[in-house]
Write a protein that holds these residues in place. Structure first.
Motif, PDB file in Angstrom:
ATOM      1  N   TYR A   1       0.832  -1.192   0.000  1.00 50.62           N
ATOM      2  CA  TYR A   1       0.000   0.000   0.000  1.00 50.62           C
ATOM      3  C   TYR A   1       0.868   1.244   0.000  1.00 50.62           C
ATOM      4  O   TYR A   1       2.064   1.179   0.275  1.00 50.62           O
TER       5      TYR A   1
ATOM      6  N   ASN B   1     -10.775  -2.568   2.511  1.00 47.76           N
ATOM      7  CA  ASN B   1      -9.882  -2.027   3.523  1.00 47.76           C
ATOM      8  C   ASN B   1     -10.673  -1.089   4.424  1.00 47.76           C
ATOM      9  O   ASN B   1     -11.190  -0.066   3.958  1.00 47.76           O
TER      10      ASN B   1
ATOM     11  N   GLU C   1      -9.497  -2.951  -5.049  1.00 53.85           N
ATOM     12  CA  GLU C   1      -9.518  -2.566  -3.636  1.00 53.85           C
ATOM     13  C   GLU C   1     -10.683  -1.616  -3.375  1.00 53.85           C
ATOM     14  O   GLU C   1     -10.916  -0.682  -4.141  1.00 53.85           O
TER      15      GLU C   1
END
Length: 154
Positions: free
Chosen positions: A77, A95, A131
């Motif tokens: 990340y 996330n 994501e």
């Protein structure tokens, strides 16, 4: 969602490559099965309780070896943190910005996006990493905190 290969298959793969099944390597793999997307530091912290003389280098080199063999994915990340998971079919991640947990999520149309990029725009896609960011259901309900991050899989 597809699960990663079972532990026996992972251990067999190491043997096929001529790698020894040291207690430390087996413990790293065990922790990857038990934890949800742990960092190397989380794996090391838990390992050092069982193996007080284990080094961070042992943990990092084991994770790298598993990644090089295609048995583990490293999720990096922007903040330079890396999380690890056992390899499985491509999937998306959610996330949580509140607790920091990373969840595997099933997105049925992810492969359709890959196809559209290729068919409609000519891109050759080798890998998809999708994501999502937001607040997980537990945090939205007020039932979780950052201290819970890195928890064991349910």
């Amino acid at each position: 969602m597809n699960e990663p290969m079972d532990m026996e298959a992972v251990l067999e793969r190491l043997k096929e490559k001529g790698l020894r099944l040291t207690p430390q390597r087996v413990e790293v793999i065990t922790l990857l099965y038990q934890l949800s997307h742990p960092t190397a530091e989380q794996v090391y912290s838990l390992m050092s309780k069982k193996f007080p003389y284990v080094s961070q280098t042992t943990v990092y080199s084991t994770l790298k070896m598993l990644k090089d063999l295609g048995l583990v994915n490293e999720l990096t990340y922007g903040d330079r943190s890396s999380h690890f998971e056992l390899t499985q079919e491509e999937h998306a991640h959610f996330n949580c910005k509140s607790c920091g947990e990373i969840y595997d999520v099933d997105v049925k149309d992810a492969h359709q996006l890959q196809y559209m990029l290729h068919a409609e725009q000519g891109y050759q896609v080798d890998f998809v990493r999708l994501e999502f960011y937001g607040t997980c259901p537990a945090c939205a309900a007020g039932g979780k905190s950052e201290a819970d991050a890195g928890r064991t899989k349910q």
